[in-house]
Scaffold this motif. Structure first.
Motif, PDB file in Angstrom:
ATOM      1  N   VAL A  91     -30.987  11.678  15.604  1.00 30.92           N
ATOM      2  CA  VAL A  91     -29.796  11.343  16.593  1.00 30.92           C
ATOM      3  C   VAL A  91     -28.882  12.388  16.613  1.00 30.92           C
ATOM      4  O   VAL A  91     -28.387  13.102  17.711  1.00 30.92           O
ATOM      5  N   GLU A  92     -28.463  13.104  15.253  1.00 28.66           N
ATOM      6  CA  GLU A  92     -27.703  14.196  15.286  1.00 28.66           C
ATOM      7  C   GLU A  92     -28.133  15.411  15.766  1.00 28.66           C
ATOM      8  O   GLU A  92     -27.485  16.328  16.625  1.00 28.66           O
ATOM      9  N   ASP A 107     -38.571  -4.192  16.423  1.00 26.66           N
ATOM     10  CA  ASP A 107     -37.572  -5.408  16.490  1.00 26.66           C
ATOM     11  C   ASP A 107     -36.348  -5.116  17.315  1.00 26.66           C
ATOM     12  O   ASP A 107     -36.202  -6.025  18.168  1.00 26.66           O
ATOM     13  N   PHE A 108     -35.980  -3.686  17.604  1.00 22.06           N
ATOM     14  CA  PHE A 108     -34.794  -3.466  18.425  1.00 22.06           C
ATOM     15  C   PHE A 108     -34.983  -2.077  18.704  1.00 22.06           C
ATOM     16  O   PHE A 108     -35.534  -1.275  18.483  1.00 22.06           O
ATOM     17  N   MET A 109     -34.241  -1.710  19.777  1.00 27.10           N
ATOM     18  CA  MET A 109     -34.057  -0.468  20.548  1.00 27.10           C
ATOM     19  C   MET A 109     -32.383  -0.157  20.456  1.00 27.10           C
ATOM     20  O   MET A 109     -31.857  -1.120  20.687  1.00 27.10           O
ATOM     21  N   TYR A 110     -32.262   1.034  20.043  1.00 29.12           N
ATOM     22  CA  TYR A 110     -30.968   1.392  19.965  1.00 29.12           C
ATOM     23  C   TYR A 110     -30.709   2.522  20.802  1.00 29.12           C
ATOM     24  O   TYR A 110     -31.287   3.619  20.892  1.00 29.12           O
ATOM     25  N   TYR A 111     -29.570   2.417  21.660  1.00 30.55           N
ATOM     26  CA  TYR A 111     -28.963   3.414  22.402  1.00 30.55           C
ATOM     27  C   TYR A 111     -27.730   3.209  22.905  1.00 30.55           C
ATOM     28  O   TYR A 111     -27.283   1.979  22.681  1.00 30.55           O
ATOM     29  N   ASP A 112     -26.638   4.020  23.249  1.00 30.20           N
ATOM     30  CA  ASP A 112     -25.205   3.750  23.664  1.00 30.20           C
ATOM     31  C   ASP A 112     -25.148   3.873  25.093  1.00 30.20           C
ATOM     32  O   ASP A 112     -25.522   4.747  25.459  1.00 30.20           O
ATOM     33  N   PRO A 137     -26.591  -0.992  19.953  1.00 31.11           N
ATOM     34  CA  PRO A 137     -26.087   0.369  19.971  1.00 31.11           C
ATOM     35  C   PRO A 137     -26.148   1.272  18.719  1.00 31.11           C
ATOM     36  O   PRO A 137     -26.672   0.809  17.686  1.00 31.11           O
ATOM     37  N   ILE A 138     -26.124   2.470  19.015  1.00 35.97           N
ATOM     38  CA  ILE A 138     -26.445   3.437  17.909  1.00 35.97           C
ATOM     39  C   ILE A 138     -25.186   3.347  16.991  1.00 35.97           C
ATOM     40  O   ILE A 138     -25.248   3.232  16.021  1.00 35.97           O
ATOM     41  N   CYS A 144     -28.658   2.322   9.566  1.00 34.79           N
ATOM     42  CA  CYS A 144     -29.265   1.145   9.453  1.00 34.79           C
ATOM     43  C   CYS A 144     -30.349   1.123  10.644  1.00 34.79           C
ATOM     44  O   CYS A 144     -30.962  -0.199  10.687  1.00 34.79           O
ATOM     45  N   MET A 145     -30.727   1.962  11.262  1.00 33.37           N
ATOM     46  CA  MET A 145     -31.636   1.874  12.311  1.00 33.37           C
ATOM     47  C   MET A 145     -33.170   1.929  11.708  1.00 33.37           C
ATOM     48  O   MET A 145     -33.762   2.971  10.927  1.00 33.37           O
ATOM     49  N   HIS A 146     -33.905   1.000  12.135  1.00 38.00           N
ATOM     50  CA  HIS A 146     -35.329   0.822  11.857  1.00 38.00           C
ATOM     51  C   HIS A 146     -36.311   1.361  13.231  1.00 38.00           C
ATOM     52  O   HIS A 146     -36.321   0.481  14.255  1.00 38.00           O
ATOM     53  N   ILE A 147     -36.832   2.531  13.119  1.00 34.47           N
ATOM     54  CA  ILE A 147     -37.588   2.795  14.388  1.00 34.47           C
ATOM     55  C   ILE A 147     -38.835   3.511  14.207  1.00 34.47           C
ATOM     56  O   ILE A 147     -39.286   3.755  13.035  1.00 34.47           O
TER      57      ILE A 147
END
Length: 269
Positions: A91-92, A107-112, A137-138, A144-147
């Motif tokens: 992400v950084e 299980d999840f998608m993460y984005y702001d 959200p990110i 703790c993101m599981h991607i």
């Protein structure tokens, strides 16, 4: 006829983000299964983003996240995740070079939402609606993101090449052709060594499927690996030039009976 295992890409092959799955495709898949063949979803979408209109199709099993996740009969058999530390670092790096990170997990998608919105991709709200409670959200989940993979969205002024150079130690990179449907402004970052062919090969080993009985349908550049691997390759009429060049047969697009016609051509229905 020997039982065939047919692996289908999702977007641009089976479904449209806005219109779902054509009725002719639903009927063709049902007939394919009734004739004793296997139908596998083989998508670049992460498992969290396998929408309801794909869930209701009569699949034997699913390969998602470009081979990083495999399930059969609702049971998850394999799930390759990046570490939370690498996810955070990714992400950084993407943000440093002006790209928008969309982090995709089983299980999840993460984005702001203030960063990834309809100004970036017209279909963003459709993704959020489809995900429902599987969106995160990110912000607040950085550690703790599981991607399984990342869809990096290119925007004006970004330095995609620099970002890819830094991230290439962790990911294999899939670049899409400009103007190729919904993927045209997306760079897919998949765990090193994983792709759709790896997923198909694993399924063949697990379930004693002969390579000679593998058939793939696809349209975009994240299908290249499976087109290079499978015994029989069918490109959709809307497919990229690279996909069409590898195809044994080119069928129509999905809204002009492409799946049905392709399966009929192969004498599977």
């Amino acid at each position: 006829m020997n039982r065939k295992a047919v692996f289908f890409d999702a977007d641009g092959t089976l479904c449209d983000m806005e219109k779902g799955v054509p009725q002719s495709t639903k009927e063709a898949l049902k007939k394919l299964r009734e004739n004793g063949h296997e139908a596998w979803l083989c998508t670049g979408r992460s498992r969290a983003f396998v929408s309801w209109y794909l869930e209701e199709l009569p699949f034997t099993g699913m390969i998602s996240a470009c081979g990083a996740t495999i399930e059969k009969d609702g049971e998850r058999l394999f799930n390759k995740e990046m570490t939370p530390e690498i996810a955070k670092k990714s992400v950084e790096i993407l943000r440093r070079y002006g790209l928008v990170p969309v982090m995709e997990g089983a299980d999840f998608m993460y984005y702001d939402k203030d960063e990834y919105n309809t100004d970036v991709n017209w279909y963003t709200d459709l993704i959020t609606e489809s995900l429902g409670p599987k969106w995160r959200p990110i912000k607040g989940n950085e550690d703790c993101m599981h991607i399984n993979k990342i869809s990096a969205k290119m925007i004006k002024g970004c330095d995609a090449e620099a970002a890819c150079r830094e991230l290439s130690k962790y990911y294999d990179i899939i670049r899409h052709e400009s103007g190729s449907g919904i993927a045209g402004t997306t760079i897919e970052l998949v765990p090193k060594g994983f792709n759709k062919a790896v997923g198909i090969s694993a399924v063949c080993r697990l379930f004693d499927i002969s390579w000679e009985d593998t058939i793939v349908f696809g349209d975009s550049n994240n299908d290249l690996a499976m087109f290079e691997y499978a015994a029989v390759k069918v490109a959709m009429g809307n497919g990229s030039e690279k996909i069409k060049a590898l195809a044994d047969h080119i069928t129509q697009d999905m809204f002009h009976y492409g799946i049905r016609n392709g399966l009929e051509y192969l004498k599977l229905i």
